[in-house]
Design a protein around this motif. Structure first.
Motif, short mmCIF file in Angstrom:
data_model
loop_
_atom_site.label_atom_id
_atom_site.label_comp_id
_atom_site.label_asym_id
_atom_site.label_seq_id
_atom_site.Cartn_x
_atom_site.Cartn_y
_atom_site.Cartn_z
N THR A 15 0.82 -1.21 0.00
CA THR A 15 0.00 0.00 0.00
C THR A 15 0.86 1.26 0.00
O THR A 15 0.64 2.19 -0.79
N ASN A 16 1.83 1.30 0.88
CA ASN A 16 2.64 2.51 1.00
C ASN A 16 3.61 2.66 -0.16
O ASN A 16 3.96 3.79 -0.53
N SER A 38 1.40 4.30 -2.81
CA SER A 38 1.10 5.68 -2.43
C SER A 38 2.32 6.57 -2.60
O SER A 38 2.24 7.67 -3.16
N TRP A 66 -3.43 1.40 -2.26
CA TRP A 66 -3.39 2.85 -2.44
C TRP A 66 -4.73 3.39 -2.93
O TRP A 66 -4.98 4.58 -2.85
N TRP A 76 -2.83 7.93 7.04
CA TRP A 76 -2.58 7.84 5.59
C TRP A 76 -3.50 8.81 4.84
O TRP A 76 -3.07 9.54 3.95
N VAL A 121 -2.43 12.13 2.59
CA VAL A 121 -2.82 12.32 1.18
C VAL A 121 -3.52 13.67 1.01
O VAL A 121 -3.26 14.41 0.05
#
Length: 573
Positions: free
Chosen positions: A88-89, A92, A156, A178, A182
């Motif tokens: 996920t990171n 992102s 993401w 998170w 964003v």
């Protein structure tokens, strides 16, 4: 332009050169700068640092895919929760904290005032605030990874209901942090976009008309407008999702009467134009490099410009091709299939215009030129494989497989990595006043371009065979245990290790050349655009005397001239 009009424009241009360019202290110059070049450097180094972190995450989960259940050097045993957080990171970071800050904010800040011939951005303090908010967002994201429960791990795209409740995602702190990071990153880029657009509109050199503006500046500004026009619905959706996570509302949770598909619409209405937000600056960088080292006028300048605008408009009507399996009306799927296939036409047109620029040119295979040519070749592979995913019938089979992942990386790595390297090698002399080593630059090029294909070509095969990209350990599925698939995953991972290893050469060359490289003159590439009029590196205020502009930026090899370039600031007589 008449003499009277030229003088009036020059007077107006001087009026924009009102910024105070006094001698600066260390804090003013490096920590709280107002100079667009230093803010661009801040974006560049922060973005690259985040990119290194994102690349290390990819190393961790690729090792898990190739050698499941074995400890990964530097990371240890990868748990499913840690794997999800890394994936996920990684996504992102590479999109929001690497590609966008480097391609738009770093190059935009450094190039726009220099290439349009003015002393700074129109709003320097807003520019500084933009970077400070961006830095805060990056810190929040990195801290979230170390919070109890770990970093956010719901991809993401942050699809609810998985992302909307800590009961599902098991990251009570990571998920809202998170989301906050964003949101702050978007605020930073909204502020930056205002600066880019107003500076290009109001501070161009006298004589620089619409079709005299370098393509890279057009691309950065069009990308900024696309971002500003598309991000609003997602910001509203992010606020609603934050309320779902922290206040118990149910906008997207079906258990509380919400609609999870609504989030997908809001996300992809932004998410697909976002592809072009990063693509267009990359296309602009490549256009500058190709024209300079082909020693030939950029083919179809107006075609490129209007095609980029058309691509931006079309990008707002293709978002639902990401949702063919989400239960949308099949009749709408047909419409989005058509629009998705349609948008491939202008992008392909731009690439073939670039190839036409090379045809008949006196090509110089410098390091930036190699990266620019590689961008065109690799991006074409990404574009062709995207046609399969634009067709709803094929996409349903390929959905969430490694085929999608390979296609995406064949578009994204040429944009975020290969085009960035082309730009760094090209403008490094202007940034630091020294040349990078060309031999080690070429070693770095081949060590990047070849293993890049070694990573992702096998993943087309494993994806078509059914490898699912959300699986932590594919060996849990007997049909995925075939030796050919296992070998392909391991080959891809070893190729990644080789590619990462060659990036060490780049960093050594970069930092060594910053201080010990051969000194560069003001115009080491014999290029035409106005940034090459300024000293290398340019002082605060950029120009001793603000330049005038007499022609377009790509007048190379003009018949009758003794030299093969014709700077924009050089009068005809």
């Amino acid at each position: 332009m008449s003499t009277h009009a030229h003088r009036a424009a020059a007077s107006d241009h001087e009026a924009h050169g009102h910024h105070d360019h006094h001698e600066m202290s260390f804090w003013e110059k490096y920590v709280f700068p107002l100079d667009h070049k230093m803010i661009g450097m801040q974006y560049f180094f922060t973005g690259v640092a985040m990119g290194v972190i994102g690349a290390l995450m990819s190393y961790a989960f690729r090792m898990q895919m190739a050698f499941p259940g074995k400890a990964v050097p530097l990371f240890g045993l990868i748990t499913p929760e840690f794997y999800n957080s890394m994936v996920t990171n990684h996504g992102s970071i590479m999109i929001f904290w690497f590609a966008m800050p480097v391609l738009i904010a770093a190059f935009g800040n450094f190039l726009i005032p220099l290439m349009c011939g003015c002393d700074d951005m129109v709003f320097p303090k807003i520019n500084r605030l933009s970077y400070q908010i961006f830095l805060l967002s990056a810190i929040i994201l990195l801290v979230s990874i170390f919070m109890p429960g770990g970093g956010f791990g719901s991809a993401w795209t942050s699809y609810p209901p998985l992302s909307s409740s800590a009961t599902y995602n098991q990251t009570p702190y990571g998920a809202p942090m998170w989301l906050l990071a964003v949101a702050l990153e978007f605020v930073a880029f909204l502020l930056g976009g205002i600066n880019f657009i107003t500076t290009l509109m109001n501070s161009r050199a006298p004589g620089m008309k619409m079709y005299d503006i370098p393509v890279v500046l057009w691309m950065i500004v069009i990308a900024s407008i696309l971002f500003m026009a598309s991000v609003g619905p997602l910001i509203a959706g992010a606020v609603m999702l934050f309320f779902d996570q922290t206040m118990g509302t149910g906008f997207f949770d079906p258990a509380r009467g919400g609609d999870p598909v609504l989030w997908q619409h809001l996300f992809w209405f932004f998410g697909h134009p976002e592809v072009y937000v990063v693509l267009l600056p990359a296309m602009g960088i490549v256009a500058e490099v190709l024209a300079t080292f082909a020693r030939k006028k950029l083919f179809g300048y107006k075609t490129i410009l209007w095609t980029a605008i058309a691509t931006g408009v079309l990008s707002f009507v293709v978002w639902a091709h990401h949702q063919f399996v989400a239960g949308i009306d099949p009749r709408m799927a047909n419409i989005f299939t058509v629009t998705t296939l349609l948008i491939s036409v202008p992008v392909t047109e731009m690439l073939f215009v670039y190839i036409a620029t090379l045809y008949g040119g006196s090509i110089q295979l410098t390091t930036p030129m190699l990266f620019a040519i590689a961008f065109v070749a690799e991006f074409l592979i990404g574009g062709v494989t995207g046609i399969y995913l634009g067709a709803s019938g094929a996409d349903i089979y390929f959905h969430d497989t490694y085929f999608v992942l390979a296609h995406f990386h064949y578009t994204f790595i040429p944009i975020a990595v290969i085009a960035v390297f082309a730009g760094v090698y090209y403008w490094f002399p202007k940034m630091f006043g020294r040349m990078m080593n060309d031999f080690w630059g070429k070693v770095h090029f081949w060590g990047t371009a070849v293993p890049f294909n070694g990573i992702f070509l096998p993943l087309f095969y494993t994806g078509a065979a059914g490898d699912h990209r959300r699986s932590f350990d594919l060996l849990n599925f007997p049909e995925m245990n075939q030796p050919a698939l296992i070998f392909a995953r391991q080959f891809a991972t070893v190729s990644l290790l080789v590619m990462l290893g060659f990036q060490v050469i780049f960093f050594i060359n970069f930092f060594y050349s910053m201080f010990r490289g051969r000194k560069a003159g003001a115009n080491p590439w014999n290029a035409n655009t106005l940034e090459w009029v300024a000293p290398s590196p340019p002082p605060h205020g950029n120009f001793a005397e603000l330049p005038n502009c007499y022609r377009g930026p790509y007048e190379y090899s003009v018949p009758g001239r003794s030299s093969d370039f014709w700077p924009q600031n050089e009068p005809a007589n």
